[in-house]
Write a protein that holds these residues in place. Structure first.
Motif, PDB file in Angstrom:
ATOM      1  N   ASP A  81       0.762  -1.313   0.001  1.00  0.00           N
ATOM      2  CA  ASP A  81      -0.081   0.015  -0.071  1.00  0.00           C
ATOM      3  C   ASP A  81       0.743   1.191   0.105  1.00  0.00           C
ATOM      4  O   ASP A  81       0.210   2.374   0.497  1.00  0.00           O
ATOM      5  N   THR A  82       2.101   1.104  -0.426  1.00  0.00           N
ATOM      6  CA  THR A  82       3.058   2.275  -0.574  1.00  0.00           C
ATOM      7  C   THR A  82       3.125   2.830  -2.022  1.00  0.00           C
ATOM      8  O   THR A  82       3.516   1.998  -2.655  1.00  0.00           O
ATOM      9  N   PRO A  83       2.636   4.116  -2.112  1.00  0.00           N
ATOM     10  CA  PRO A  83       3.055   4.526  -3.630  1.00  0.00           C
ATOM     11  C   PRO A  83       4.339   4.685  -3.879  1.00  0.00           C
ATOM     12  O   PRO A  83       5.337   4.926  -3.132  1.00  0.00           O
ATOM     13  N   HIS A  84       4.415   4.285  -5.331  1.00  0.00           N
ATOM     14  CA  HIS A  84       6.027   4.014  -5.626  1.00  0.00           C
ATOM     15  C   HIS A  84       6.064   4.143  -7.345  1.00  0.00           C
ATOM     16  O   HIS A  84       5.008   3.970  -7.889  1.00  0.00           O
ATOM     17  N   ARG A  85       7.207   4.298  -7.608  1.00  0.00           N
ATOM     18  CA  ARG A  85       7.618   4.889  -9.132  1.00  0.00           C
ATOM     19  C   ARG A  85       9.112   4.585  -9.201  1.00  0.00           C
ATOM     20  O   ARG A  85       9.848   4.776  -8.378  1.00  0.00           O
ATOM     21  N   PHE A  86       9.504   4.679 -10.568  1.00  0.00           N
ATOM     22  CA  PHE A  86      10.880   4.644 -10.553  1.00  0.00           C
ATOM     23  C   PHE A  86      11.421   5.202 -11.885  1.00  0.00           C
ATOM     24  O   PHE A  86      10.519   4.997 -13.018  1.00  0.00           O
ATOM     25  N   THR A  87      12.540   5.592 -12.220  1.00  0.00           N
ATOM     26  CA  THR A  87      12.841   6.190 -13.533  1.00  0.00           C
ATOM     27  C   THR A  87      14.288   5.565 -13.862  1.00  0.00           C
ATOM     28  O   THR A  87      15.139   5.645 -12.740  1.00  0.00           O
ATOM     29  N   THR A  88      14.562   4.879 -14.839  1.00  0.00           N
ATOM     30  CA  THR A  88      15.726   4.276 -15.151  1.00  0.00           C
ATOM     31  C   THR A  88      17.101   5.364 -15.347  1.00  0.00           C
ATOM     32  O   THR A  88      16.898   6.371 -15.633  1.00  0.00           O
ATOM     33  N   GLY A  89      18.059   4.893 -14.689  1.00  0.00           N
ATOM     34  CA  GLY A  89      19.398   5.800 -14.919  1.00  0.00           C
ATOM     35  C   GLY A  89      19.765   6.007 -16.058  1.00  0.00           C
ATOM     36  O   GLY A  89      19.460   5.228 -17.086  1.00  0.00           O
ATOM     37  N   PRO A  90      21.028   6.590 -16.238  1.00  0.00           N
ATOM     38  CA  PRO A  90      21.951   7.069 -17.578  1.00  0.00           C
ATOM     39  C   PRO A  90      22.448   5.604 -18.308  1.00  0.00           C
ATOM     40  O   PRO A  90      22.383   5.514 -19.625  1.00  0.00           O
ATOM     41  N   GLN A  91      22.461   4.628 -17.401  1.00  0.00           N
ATOM     42  CA  GLN A  91      23.408   3.288 -18.259  1.00  0.00           C
ATOM     43  C   GLN A  91      22.092   2.213 -18.217  1.00  0.00           C
ATOM     44  O   GLN A  91      22.467   1.035 -18.683  1.00  0.00           O
ATOM     45  N   GLY A  92      20.802   2.673 -17.996  1.00  0.00           N
ATOM     46  CA  GLY A  92      19.885   1.765 -18.155  1.00  0.00           C
ATOM     47  C   GLY A  92      19.619   0.930 -17.084  1.00  0.00           C
ATOM     48  O   GLY A  92      20.104   1.379 -15.841  1.00  0.00           O
ATOM     49  N   TYR A  93      19.027  -0.230 -16.944  1.00  0.00           N
ATOM     50  CA  TYR A  93      18.577  -0.909 -15.711  1.00  0.00           C
ATOM     51  C   TYR A  93      18.322  -2.354 -15.973  1.00  0.00           C
ATOM     52  O   TYR A  93      17.671  -2.600 -17.052  1.00  0.00           O
ATOM     53  N   GLU A  94      18.583  -3.249 -15.305  1.00  0.00           N
ATOM     54  CA  GLU A  94      18.175  -4.515 -15.411  1.00  0.00           C
ATOM     55  C   GLU A  94      17.745  -5.021 -13.769  1.00  0.00           C
ATOM     56  O   GLU A  94      18.617  -4.885 -13.051  1.00  0.00           O
ATOM     57  N   ALA A  95      16.476  -5.691 -13.815  1.00  0.00           N
ATOM     58  CA  ALA A  95      16.115  -5.843 -12.312  1.00  0.00           C
ATOM     59  C   ALA A  95      15.147  -7.141 -12.520  1.00  0.00           C
ATOM     60  O   ALA A  95      14.436  -7.118 -13.616  1.00  0.00           O
ATOM     61  N   VAL A  96      14.988  -7.563 -11.373  1.00  0.00           N
ATOM     62  CA  VAL A  96      13.784  -8.638 -11.217  1.00  0.00           C
ATOM     63  C   VAL A  96      12.877  -8.050 -10.139  1.00  0.00           C
ATOM     64  O   VAL A  96      13.220  -7.650  -8.933  1.00  0.00           O
ATOM     65  N   HIS A  97      11.786  -7.870 -10.522  1.00  0.00           N
ATOM     66  CA  HIS A  97      10.592  -7.318  -9.451  1.00  0.00           C
ATOM     67  C   HIS A  97       9.564  -8.303  -8.983  1.00  0.00           C
ATOM     68  O   HIS A  97       9.166  -8.975  -9.723  1.00  0.00           O
ATOM     69  N   VAL A  98       9.717  -8.604  -7.826  1.00  0.00           N
ATOM     70  CA  VAL A  98       9.128  -9.683  -7.179  1.00  0.00           C
ATOM     71  C   VAL A  98       7.651  -9.203  -6.458  1.00  0.00           C
ATOM     72  O   VAL A  98       8.038  -8.601  -5.464  1.00  0.00           O
ATOM     73  N   HIS A  99       6.869  -9.576  -6.936  1.00  0.00           N
ATOM     74  CA  HIS A  99       5.403  -9.106  -6.315  1.00  0.00           C
ATOM     75  C   HIS A  99       4.884 -10.290  -5.580  1.00  0.00           C
ATOM     76  O   HIS A  99       4.790 -11.518  -5.565  1.00  0.00           O
ATOM     77  N   ALA A 100       4.631  -9.968  -4.366  1.00  0.00           N
ATOM     78  CA  ALA A 100       4.444 -10.970  -3.059  1.00  0.00           C
ATOM     79  C   ALA A 100       2.780 -11.394  -3.271  1.00  0.00           C
ATOM     80  O   ALA A 100       1.817 -11.275  -2.017  1.00  0.00           O
ATOM     81  N   ASN A 101       2.511 -11.769  -4.446  1.00  0.00           N
ATOM     82  CA  ASN A 101       1.251 -12.129  -4.614  1.00  0.00           C
ATOM     83  C   ASN A 101       1.110 -12.977  -6.134  1.00  0.00           C
ATOM     84  O   ASN A 101       1.844 -12.525  -6.885  1.00  0.00           O
ATOM     85  N   PRO A 102       0.240 -14.032  -6.123  1.00  0.00           N
ATOM     86  CA  PRO A 102       0.363 -14.633  -7.332  1.00  0.00           C
ATOM     87  C   PRO A 102      -0.145 -14.065  -8.680  1.00  0.00           C
ATOM     88  O   PRO A 102       0.055 -14.420  -9.558  1.00  0.00           O
ATOM     89  N   GLU A 103      -0.725 -12.953  -8.582  1.00  0.00           N
ATOM     90  CA  GLU A 103      -1.266 -12.021  -9.704  1.00  0.00           C
ATOM     91  C   GLU A 103      -1.110 -10.619  -9.383  1.00  0.00           C
ATOM     92  O   GLU A 103      -0.968 -10.310  -8.098  1.00  0.00           O
ATOM     93  N   PHE A 104      -0.700  -9.822 -10.386  1.00  0.00           N
ATOM     94  CA  PHE A 104      -0.579  -8.489 -10.061  1.00  0.00           C
ATOM     95  C   PHE A 104      -1.964  -7.726  -9.946  1.00  0.00           C
ATOM     96  O   PHE A 104      -3.014  -8.150 -10.420  1.00  0.00           O
ATOM     97  N   VAL A 105      -1.809  -6.869  -8.935  1.00  0.00           N
ATOM     98  CA  VAL A 105      -2.997  -6.058  -8.495  1.00  0.00           C
ATOM     99  C   VAL A 105      -2.110  -4.745  -8.258  1.00  0.00           C
ATOM    100  O   VAL A 105      -1.544  -4.462  -7.171  1.00  0.00           O
ATOM    101  N   THR A 106      -2.742  -3.858  -9.141  1.00  0.00           N
ATOM    102  CA  THR A 106      -1.949  -2.643  -9.317  1.00  0.00           C
ATOM    103  C   THR A 106      -3.010  -1.283  -9.116  1.00  0.00           C
ATOM    104  O   THR A 106      -3.979  -1.379 -10.018  1.00  0.00           O
ATOM    105  N   THR A 107      -2.921  -0.191  -8.245  1.00  0.00           N
ATOM    106  CA  THR A 107      -3.844   0.767  -8.431  1.00  0.00           C
ATOM    107  C   THR A 107      -3.006   1.931  -8.953  1.00  0.00           C
ATOM    108  O   THR A 107      -1.733   2.388  -8.213  1.00  0.00           O
ATOM    109  N   TRP A 108      -3.098   2.366 -10.074  1.00  0.00           N
ATOM    110  CA  TRP A 108      -2.550   3.498 -10.699  1.00  0.00           C
ATOM    111  C   TRP A 108      -3.009   4.630 -10.229  1.00  0.00           C
ATOM    112  O   TRP A 108      -4.020   5.021  -9.945  1.00  0.00           O
ATOM    113  N   LEU A 109      -1.779   5.574  -9.799  1.00  0.00           N
ATOM    114  CA  LEU A 109      -2.189   6.940  -8.921  1.00  0.00           C
ATOM    115  C   LEU A 109      -2.058   8.017  -9.803  1.00  0.00           C
ATOM    116  O   LEU A 109      -2.447   9.147  -9.504  1.00  0.00           O
ATOM    117  N   ALA A 110      -1.242   7.956 -10.861  1.00  0.00           N
ATOM    118  CA  ALA A 110      -0.990   9.225 -11.814  1.00  0.00           C
ATOM    119  C   ALA A 110      -0.911   8.611 -13.165  1.00  0.00           C
ATOM    120  O   ALA A 110      -0.904   7.481 -13.460  1.00  0.00           O
TER     121      ALA A 110
END
Length: 110
Positions: A81-110
């Motif tokens: 329940d914490t609002p968040h976002r990110f913007t990739t840096g100048p060299q790009g970005y590689e990551a694994v995003h792990v959601h603690a739920n079997p399905e994505f549940v997203t509320t878009w705030l902007a």
């Protein structure tokens, strides 16, 4: 085992979402790799924690009222329940995003 849907096997330039993983894993994941700067999702939140395992590059994260620079070798955890976002840096970005739920549940705030 789940293969990459576009057939590539080099681990570069992809964003794939995986939900309802086999074996009742209880999580969903996003695999993301980009060499582009200034990319990322708009402000949103989930009713569960999201963990970012950053493998390459960096991103500027807004997590609630805080802004932090995440870089390769770090793990960031966004509480439920914490609002968040990110913007990739100048060299790009590689990551694994792990959601603690079997399905994505997203509320878009902007």
């Amino acid at each position: 085992m789940i293969d990459r849907s576009d057939g590539r096997d080099d681990g570069e330039q992809w964003t794939l979402n995986y939900q309802r993983l086999p074996g009742r894993a209880g999580i969903s994941i996003i695999l993301e790799s980009t060499t582009q700067a200034s990319e990322g999702p708009r402000l949103h939140q989930h009713p569960y924690a999201e963990t970012f395992v950053i493998r390459r590059g960096s991103a500027t994260f807004t997590i609630g009222a805080d802004t932090v620079e995440g870089r390769a070798g770090q793990v960031l955890v966004v509480p439920a329940d914490t609002p968040h976002r990110f913007t990739t840096g100048p060299q790009g970005y590689e990551a694994v995003h792990v959601h603690a739920n079997p399905e994505f549940v997203t509320t878009w705030l902007a």
